[in-house]
Design an enzyme around this catalytic site. Structure first.
Site, mmCIF file in Angstrom:
data_model
loop_
_atom_site.group_PDB
_atom_site.id
_atom_site.type_symbol
_atom_site.label_atom_id
_atom_site.label_comp_id
_atom_site.label_asym_id
_atom_site.label_seq_id
_atom_site.Cartn_x
_atom_site.Cartn_y
_atom_site.Cartn_z
ATOM 1 N N GLU A 47 0.839 -1.201 0.000
ATOM 2 C CA GLU A 47 0.000 0.000 0.000
ATOM 3 C C GLU A 47 0.880 1.260 0.000
ATOM 4 O O GLU A 47 1.868 1.335 0.736
ATOM 5 C CB GLU A 47 -0.856 -0.021 1.274
ATOM 6 C CG GLU A 47 -1.824 1.136 1.384
ATOM 7 C CD GLU A 47 -2.719 1.004 2.622
ATOM 8 O OE1 GLU A 47 -2.340 0.255 3.556
ATOM 9 O OE2 GLU A 47 -3.787 1.644 2.653
ATOM 10 N N LYS A 59 -8.894 2.836 -3.165
ATOM 11 C CA LYS A 59 -9.349 2.146 -1.959
ATOM 12 C C LYS A 59 -10.733 2.633 -1.539
ATOM 13 O O LYS A 59 -11.024 3.833 -1.591
ATOM 14 C CB LYS A 59 -8.338 2.425 -0.849
ATOM 15 C CG LYS A 59 -8.550 1.673 0.454
ATOM 16 C CD LYS A 59 -7.392 2.032 1.421
ATOM 17 C CE LYS A 59 -7.425 1.264 2.719
ATOM 18 N NZ LYS A 59 -6.265 1.607 3.579
ATOM 19 N N TYR A 96 -9.469 4.927 12.601
ATOM 20 C CA TYR A 96 -9.508 4.592 14.025
ATOM 21 C C TYR A 96 -8.090 4.203 14.416
ATOM 22 O O TYR A 96 -7.201 4.105 13.553
ATOM 23 C CB TYR A 96 -10.472 3.420 14.263
ATOM 24 C CG TYR A 96 -10.095 2.178 13.509
ATOM 25 C CD1 TYR A 96 -10.626 1.916 12.254
ATOM 26 C CD2 TYR A 96 -9.157 1.270 14.023
ATOM 27 C CE1 TYR A 96 -10.260 0.787 11.547
ATOM 28 C CE2 TYR A 96 -8.788 0.145 13.319
ATOM 29 C CZ TYR A 96 -9.333 -0.102 12.088
ATOM 30 O OH TYR A 96 -8.957 -1.213 11.391
ATOM 31 N N CYS A 156 -5.573 -3.067 1.538
ATOM 32 C CA CYS A 156 -5.563 -3.127 3.011
ATOM 33 C C CYS A 156 -6.959 -3.273 3.623
ATOM 34 O O CYS A 156 -7.584 -4.307 3.501
ATOM 35 C CB CYS A 156 -4.823 -1.910 3.546
ATOM 36 S SG CYS A 156 -4.094 -2.189 5.191
ATOM 37 N N GLY A 174 20.959 4.225 29.797
ATOM 38 C CA GLY A 174 21.247 4.259 31.223
ATOM 39 C C GLY A 174 20.948 2.894 31.814
ATOM 40 O O GLY A 174 19.795 2.453 31.802
ATOM 41 N N LEU A 175 21.977 2.210 32.280
ATOM 42 C CA LEU A 175 21.793 0.857 32.821
ATOM 43 C C LEU A 175 21.672 0.930 34.333
ATOM 44 O O LEU A 175 22.594 1.389 35.013
ATOM 45 C CB LEU A 175 22.979 -0.027 32.446
ATOM 46 C CG LEU A 175 23.210 -0.289 30.956
ATOM 47 C CD1 LEU A 175 24.406 -1.222 30.772
ATOM 48 C CD2 LEU A 175 21.968 -0.880 30.303
ATOM 49 N N ILE A 220 15.594 -4.846 35.125
ATOM 50 C CA ILE A 220 15.156 -5.651 33.979
ATOM 51 C C ILE A 220 14.868 -4.789 32.749
ATOM 52 O O ILE A 220 15.181 -5.173 31.628
ATOM 53 C CB ILE A 220 13.918 -6.495 34.384
ATOM 54 C CG1 ILE A 220 13.482 -7.424 33.255
ATOM 55 C CG2 ILE A 220 12.747 -5.607 34.794
ATOM 56 C CD1 ILE A 220 14.305 -8.658 33.141
ATOM 57 N N THR A 233 14.052 3.647 28.866
ATOM 58 C CA THR A 233 13.910 2.268 29.320
ATOM 59 C C THR A 233 12.545 1.950 29.920
ATOM 60 O O THR A 233 12.309 0.828 30.336
ATOM 61 C CB THR A 233 14.999 1.952 30.363
ATOM 62 O OG1 THR A 233 14.849 2.876 31.447
ATOM 63 C CG2 THR A 233 16.377 2.096 29.767
ATOM 64 N N GLU A 262 4.753 1.265 33.408
ATOM 65 C CA GLU A 262 5.234 2.517 34.005
ATOM 66 C C GLU A 262 4.635 3.736 33.312
ATOM 67 O O GLU A 262 4.207 4.686 33.965
ATOM 68 C CB GLU A 262 6.761 2.601 33.910
ATOM 69 C CG GLU A 262 7.488 1.656 34.831
ATOM 70 C CD GLU A 262 9.005 1.748 34.670
ATOM 71 O OE1 GLU A 262 9.690 0.961 35.320
ATOM 72 O OE2 GLU A 262 9.491 2.590 33.884
#
Lengths: 586, 586
Positions: free
Chosen positions: A43, A132, A138, A168, A324-325, A329, A440, A445
């Site tokens: 498309e 099309k 949406y 599509c 940034g570590l 996890i 991260t 979160e």
């Protein structure tokens, strides 16, 4: 003789019209060399998907039309190609293109009437076009902002086979344009797609396709684009369905592919827009294609994240990512994704311990970087924290107790200063090195706002933005099971999650366990369940109220968040458009 | 006897369904007390505008229907009210509401078919409903995401006068629904609006209305909502037009209003959905309404910014705004807007000088705060800069020359550290005090990316986000001419703009003069002009190329920017949706 069909699952890139022409020509020529009668592209092949408001630029539209003309001229003869492009009112690609724009009563942004179209290219000319009908408006889609729908089936005969052309969302309606193409005589329906990935979407696509072929007794070729584009990722995963609903050929997942297959579809004499010979002369014997192994449900997400991250970084000019570590996890999984996307040597891990960081966190961060062959630095933030504390003096009383000799407790201001100084450091490295910072945070979160604006939210791309916390763990385990070692330290996976912004902090001090939190978020965010429905799902009412309130209140943070790839059925960002200023609760 | 008409220009707030019911009842009762036959409210009165994806929540839709029923029950008898709400398939507000949803072929987000509707409430009942026909889906509008259009005019008779009902964009089409209402016999057309402000929009609205009344010989009542909602602001500014096209009554700009006026509109016997008595019994003599003075073109913008800022802050729970004062024009104007919005005593000015800040900047910042009666602090950032420099050590070589004893020049990393440490400080104050930070960037800066992410871009609301630099100067001068003194220091207005991130820096070191820059930005951003058209506008080609490239490249920053109110015909944000990852240039 069967129809030799090519599914050209290419990487069409937004705005890269010249590059897209080259990609089409390359695949088309390869298909022609293999003797294909017909090659089906994706498309809006010329412009990439979604072009968004580039569609309001007249020069962009003209370049897109020029691209179709150039493809028609330069493409190999014999093999017919179906290519997606943007049609316009002045579109004279085919002499007697119908120009009927009535019936559309949404006020569109474009001054001209545009269509989401497919061109049939054969032997040096554009021989027919299709517009099309069903325009999705949406979720992440805004097609009614740009396009006018048309309700005119197109059937062309290729090597005697009546081929219907659809685009599509035309597929997602019963009987709809696919059914109308069959009614008009099509024995094979081609469906050109730019269908963003989310978990489980492949089954939905196949189910829709299966309904059509079983109803109509046709074949259906579903061809999808590949690549990451800002906050969506296209997974390819094209397929060919026979009239019995069985998949007889498949494209790769999350990679470019050209699938060429002989289709035993019947020829028929029908009224068609044009009658094309297809490939003439000898054609090589096709090597038996080995169907690629299907990715499992977690591996699918992993590959989506890797492709999205690689494409966002590389297409925006970044070779290196800075992460940034924390030893936790989330940053571990982001680093692992980045390493798979960019190469571990192009991932710069930075640990930025405060006095509240534990030694095991530092050790875990270092192991992770080592495991992926990534450079690694440790930057202590204690001294800048103290300097900021001295500048703020009495204006911020919570948290600088130690420096000021009193015993008031650390508050959110103090916690956020730590996160934001880390933001200052990674962004300084980003500016200095011309590298991108990957954030991260995960979906859980972002949902409840447990992330610091301008702190750990600082960065250019957020790979886990749509990944709930429990799935982050699954991803870590999946990656560790890929046979190249337990690259994500087991300790990182097994310890209790903590932001380490104050002594002995744990996520579940202030949030419900992730088993509960993720389920409420899924219900509220992805399924629009109200308070009552969430309680009926088995959750404690007070918990539900609290989580819902957190989600509502955090909208202002999410508006300032970096983009990240959609992998669930409703991602934050363009797919979930809620007001920030809003008195409705639930 | 003339029709006594009330234009109820209320503050309907998004998501505050209960509050909106109270606001409607209050205005309705006041209109009834004044003997009005008809009171016209605004678009989507019950839900506020735009409700966005709240419309996907079934409980929200039900609460909206309950609100209409409650209004019908509790509203005063005699005075007919037109109220906006969301219609749904299960909407049984009126027994024989047509439920014909055919013909709509955009795939909508809502599982049910929704309409943007108006209810006619009279004497305790919903007596008729109208569904909007023309659904805007361009610019800031996404109505095709939610609503189904209907093409069925509604005329009701009120006190013998045939009144046609239309909604907002229905007006922006000729003859369209307004013309069809007149054809169906309407002598007065009511148009319920939620029309966001931009400069000069009032004239556009009046021009459309004038075309209709002159063509049809009708009266037209245009009623618009008031208030700030995230990144748009509604200006009220309702009006009544006579058949000659003259404005005979007007609502206030940027304030709530209830305009009650006797309209000498003719009665007529026509086929109407219902025949309503209107007010019966005595009615008071109307005091001659003094038409509010019209704001001049700059004052209009000032009031838009003040209302938008006040509503964003107050509705999101903030009494105090924190502003980093640099002594420059942008932060001065933001502080002045905030002082007018929240009261000067609720504006906390914070100067955060670095070694590159000039004394005159500090003096100007202090004068400004004093002039508005605002508290003011000075926080030196030199020490945190040094601490960050020490932590980064050799990793960031540009800019820390002084500390490290070498002579390398300051680079972008170093400049941004200054801006970001200021972000850390103001955000710490924000967290500590529960106050909002207002960012100070203007549209010209957002356009070319001359703003630091997480630095001066850190904050919850950006009053000048859609205000080009030259207009910032005009606003400062306008405010100083309001008779309460030269509150914005003249020195701030007259000096050359500088970010003061390195010695002797000036904006025009690296940018074209704002006279040129603003014109290119206006052409490129607001009018979609391409490179050629911009050069034809009289600009140097190299300059155009450079500016266009800067604008394209800065999209990723704008995606992470705070919201700010639209005041031009195309604002960044939801009104200009362009990809970040994009190879098209121009």
């Amino acid at each position: 003789m069967p129809l030799r069909l090519a599914l050209a699952q290419i990487r069409s890139q937004v705005g890269d019209i010249d590059g897209n022409v080259e990609r089409v020509l390359d695949a088309w020529r390869r298909a022609a060399d293999l003797g294909a009668d017909l090659v089906v592209f994706t498309e809006l092949t010329t412009t990439g998907y979604p072009p968004e408001d580039l569609l309001l630029k007249p020069e962009f539209l003209r370049a897109n039309l020029d691209a179709v003309r150039r493809l028609a001229t330069e493409g190999p003869h014999g093999t017919v190609a179906l290519v997606g492009y943007v049609g316009t009112e002045e579109d004279d690609l085919v002499a007697d293109d119908p120009a009927d724009h009535t019936g559309w009563e949404v006020a569109s942004a474009a001054g001209v009437s545009l269509t989401n179209s497919a061109a049939v290219l054969a032997d040096g000319a554009v021989v027919a076009t299709y517009d099309k009908f069903r325009l999705p408006n949406y979720g992440v889609f805004d097609e009614a902002r740009y396009f006018t729908p048309r309700d005119e089936p197109l059937v062309v005969r290729v090597a005697g086979v009546p081929v219907g052309v659809t685009i599509c969302e035309d597929l997602w309606l019963e009987p709809g344009p696919v059914g109308r193409a069959a009614q008009a005589g099509a024995k094979l329906v081609a469906n050109l797609n730019a269908s963003p990935y989310h978990r489980g979407k492949h089954a939905e696509r196949e189910d829709w396709a299966r309904r059509h072929v079983r109803r109509d007794g046709t074949w259906l070729a579903y061809v999808n684009v590949v690549g990451g584009q800002d906050d969506v990722v296209f997974d390819g995963d094209s397929f060919l369905l026979g009239p019995d609903g069985e998949v007889t050929a498949r494209g790769a997942q999350f990679a470019e592919d050209l699938v060429v297959v002989d289709v035993p579809v019947e020829t028929a004499e029908v009224t068609a827009a044009c009658d094309l010979d297809g490939h003439t002369g000898d054609r090589p014997v096709l090597a038996g294609q080995q169907a690629a192994e299907r990715l499992d449900p977690v591996g699918e997400v992993w590959h989506a994240l890797v492709l999205a991250t690689r494409d966002y970084c590389h297409r925006n000019g970044f070779e290196e990512a800075i992460i940034g570590l924390s030893g936790g996890i989330d940053s571990a999984v982001v680093a692992a994704v980045a390493a798979d996307a960019l190469g571990g040597e192009h991932v710069l891990g930075v640990a930025m311990p405060s006095p509240y960081s534990s030694q095991h966190s530092l050790d875990d961060a270092e192991s992770l970087a080592k495991n992926f062959g990534s450079p690694y630095h440790v930057l202590q933030i204690e001294e800048p924290m103290a300097a900021v504390g001295r500048v703020l003096g009495d204006l911020v009383v919570t948290g600088f107790g130690e420096q000021r000799g009193d015993d008031r407790e650390a508050g959110v201001a103090y916690e956020n200063i730590q996160a934001r100084l880390r933001g200052v450091l990674v962004m300084a490295l980003s500016n200095e090195r011309g590298s991108i910072v990957l954030t991260t945070g995960n979906k859980s979160e972002y949902a409840v706002g447990y992330a610091t604006l301008y702190g750990d939210m600082a960065g250019g791309f957020a790979p886990l933005k749509d990944v709930p916390k429990l799935l982050v763990y699954e991803l870590a385990r999946w990656r560790n099971a890929q046979g190249d070692g337990e690259l994500v330290p087991v300790n990182t996976i097994e310890k209790a999650p903590s932001a380490e912004l104050r002594p002995d902090q744990r996520d579940d001090d202030s949030l419900p366990p992730y088993e509960i939190l993720d389920d409420i978020i899924e219900g509220y965010v992805e399924r629009d369940l109200g308070l009552r429905a969430l309680v009926e799902r088995g959750h404690d009412e007070a918990t539900v109220r609290r989580v819902v309130q957190l989600v509502d209140r955090a909208e202002y943070k999410r508006r300032q968040a970096a983009p990240g790839p959609k992998v669930t059925c409703r991602a934050f960002g363009r797919e979930r458009r809620v007001p920030m200023t809003n008195d409705w609760q639930g």
